[in-house]
Design an enzyme around this catalytic site. Structure first.
Site, short mmCIF file in Angstrom:
data_model
loop_
_atom_site.label_atom_id
_atom_site.label_comp_id
_atom_site.label_asym_id
_atom_site.label_seq_id
_atom_site.Cartn_x
_atom_site.Cartn_y
_atom_site.Cartn_z
CB SER A 153 32.15 59.35 19.34
OG SER A 153 33.56 58.99 19.28
NE ARG A 222 40.05 63.28 28.20
CZ ARG A 222 38.80 62.64 27.55
NH1 ARG A 222 38.75 61.69 27.00
NH2 ARG A 222 37.83 63.43 28.04
CG ASP A 319 33.79 64.91 13.95
OD1 ASP A 319 34.98 64.80 14.04
OD2 ASP A 319 33.10 64.07 14.56
CG HIS A 352 34.61 63.79 17.84
ND1 HIS A 352 33.92 63.01 16.88
CD2 HIS A 352 34.78 62.75 18.83
CE1 HIS A 352 33.33 61.75 17.54
NE2 HIS A 352 34.12 61.49 18.45
CG ASP A 353 34.56 67.40 22.83
OD1 ASP A 353 34.15 66.09 22.80
OD2 ASP A 353 35.21 67.78 23.42
#
Lengths: 379, 200
Positions: A153, A222, A319, A352-353
């Site tokens: 990232s 967040r 992602d 994405h994680d």
């Protein structure tokens, strides 16, 4: 696990020897970098790997801070003895980025000129500024050539800045789940997150008190961002439409669904460890990240001097924040420069994680890639 | 690569003999990269492989072979014109959706192309179809008609006609036969199970 097996790491601070020149034209004085190292630097100093962290990460990449510490570093499954980045072989360095709130100089640090916190007087920084600061640390550690710079990232953005700005200081570069320029969609998410912070009644133009920070705003930012780190599929698998501790809808607007509860929890946990101003500064640094723009809008030109750096570019199929197409752009630009590059899209439903979760698939590639770079050394 | 056996595929020997030392080589459908690694070590080539299977890509990386995970039906738009000395298309052409489009792309990015071709006109294949009345299966065509990745099978003569239509020059034709050395040379379309073409 036996307590004696615990890898204990000690954070260290390094003060830059001179003021840091920034992309915005300003200078930042008395910059301190918080960093941690794991493993031993070998005699010819050829086994050092710099790991760059993502938006909300810190220098604590792996291991524990004390024997009683319960929470390991953010990439503990990936970095350590006999792990994909094997600290029996490699000397691993991870430093907290400037602008952050986890030890390195950031907006909540004291400006020595005024004796007060910088807050909004902190200059707007870029990803390249973060890397410029890291280079002082690598100089200080006496490492002429890093074996690799690795990052997922935002960490991948830093890794590419290393290759572009200091191509003779690294043998290999591993940008993972990243992009060469932030897309308008990502910029949009960052904007809404920062707006949530600004609209928090505690925000006070960034001059909030440490006892009363804009926690609701930061938590909302967040939660929003966290959605972008997951995927439709992973959310469906993890939560479905299941309700949290109830059997029926409440017919009000309190949380009903497991996914709502999960996000709430993520938001709350985040405000305990992160600062709102840092969040604004770091997301802004990502917004401004655009490797092509600095090189006549041609990404190929950006990697012109990277011919001696070996690349491993990795993306993840689900992602959608930094999709595979963006990694292919990077790969394509590298190939056009005849840079030695491998690219793989790893099948994953984690979104994405995935770069933090697909330990086996990613680990196999990263560890064998590093083995080969280490074996061949400098060509 | 301790257990790499060049002789396990006859076209590999032929291809590695064609490629000059130090060439820049792109291999489309490179599998685990063992052949490219062999050529990196013995012919000092600068290599790039293309492979669509994630597991094979991981093996390439372990082999120290630069590799791109990609579906070959994508265009080769990552590469500049004539940026490779050789593009190897090793027994993959018949699996592509548009082999003729790929052939043109291959010769855009490569100065030369080396195509290793499975000959559907090989006499054993003809006999199977003629006498068994069944689609041929062999060492080179190991699949059933319904699960084969080979969607564009052709004969050596078919391939030559296609090259002619596309204005592609065939620089070399190297038929590969097992015990049929001479007949495979004389009657390629009948007696060579596979064939290596060098195109320019």
């Amino acid at each position: 696990m036996e307590k004696t097996d615990k890898l204990i790491v000690t954070p260290q601070d390094f003060k830059l020897p001179e003021s840091l020149e920034l992309d915005c034209g300003k200078k930042l004085d008395n910059v301190v970098l918080r960093y941690e190292t794991i493993g031993k630097l070998n005699a010819d100093r050829s086994n050092a790997i710099l790991i760059c962290h993502a938006l909300s990460g810190d220098a604590h990449v792996a291991g524990f801070h004390s024997v009683d510490d319960k929470k390991p570093g953010w990439w503990d499954e990936f970095v350590g003895s006999k792990k994909p980045i094997d600290t029996d072989k490699y000397f691993v360095i991870c430093s907290n980025v400037i602008g952050s709130c986890a030890g390195s100089t950031g907006p909540r640090s004291i400006n020595e000129a005024t004796g007060k916190m910088y807050n909004m007087d902190f200059p707007v920084i870029t990803i390249r500024d973060m890397v410029r600061a890291q280079k002082y640390l690598i100089d200080e550690l006496g490492i002429d050539k890093l074996l690799a710079v690795v990052g997922g990232s935002m960490g991948g953005m830093q890794a590419m800045e290393w290759a572009i700005n200091y191509p003779d200081r690294l043998l290999s570069c591993l940008p993972i789940a990243t992009t060469s320029q932030l897309s308008p969609q990502s910029i949009a998410f960052d904007w809404v997150g920062r707006e949530a912070i600004k609209y928090d009644p505690n925000y006070n133009e960034g001059n909030y008190s440490s006892d009363l920070p804009p926690s609701n705003g930061l938590s909302t930012a967040r939660m929003l961002a966290h959605i972008t780190y997951l995927s439709d599929e992973s959310m469906l698998k993890k939560f479905g439409r299941s309700l949290q501790e109830k059997d029926d809808y409440s017919f009000n607007f309190n949380r009903d669904f497991a996914v709502e509860s999960y996000l709430e929890h993520q938001g709350q946990r985040f405000v305990e460890r992160f600062d709102a101003n840092s969040y604004c500064y770091i997301t802004r640094a990502m917004d401004y990240f655009d490797l092509a723009a600095r090189h006549g809008n041609d990404l190929t030109n950006a990697f012109e001097y990277c011919k001696n750096v070996k690349f491993l570019v990795v993306s993840f199929s689900s992602d959608w924040l930094f999709p595979t197409s963006q990694s292919i752009e990077i790969t394509r630009a590298l190939i056009k420069n005849e840079v030695e590059v491998s690219f793989c899209e790893i099948e994953s439903s984690y979104g994405h994680d995935a770069f933090l979760l697909e330990i086996d698939a990613l680990g196999e590639m990263v560890s064998s890639f590093l083995d080969n770079v280490m074996q061949k050394g400098e060509a | 690569m301790d257990n790499f056996n060049l002789n396990s595929r006859k076209d590999w020997t032929v291809i590695s003999n064609i490629i000059e030392n130090g060439s820049r080589v792109l291999d489309l459908g490179c599998g685990d990269g063992a052949f490219l690694r062999y050529m990196i070590e013995t012919k000092f080539i600068s290599a790039l492989g293309f492979e669509r299977d994630q597991k094979e890509v991981a093996k390439c990386i372990a082999n120290g072979v630069p590799v791109i995970k990609s579906d070959l039906d994508r265009k080769l738009d990552f590469a500049l014109d004539k940026s490779f000395d050789y593009v190897i298309v090793s027994r993959t052409l018949q699996e592509l959706t548009e082999p003729e489009v790929m052939l043109k792309e291959v010769l855009r990015v490569g100065k030369k192309a080396i195509v290793s071709f499975i000959n559907f006109g090989y006499y054993e294949n003809r006999l199977q179809l003629l006498f068994r009345g069944r689609m041929p299966e062999s060492k080179y065509i190991p699949h059933k008609w319904y699960n084969t990745p080979n969607i564009h099978l052709g004969t050596i003569d078919d391939f030559k006609i296609l090259c002619n239509e596309l204005d592609i020059k065939i620089l070399q034709t190297i038929p590969i036969g097992k015990s049929w050395g001479l007949p495979a040379k004389l009657w390629q379309n009948m007696f060579a199970p596979t064939c290596v073409f060098v195109l320019g």
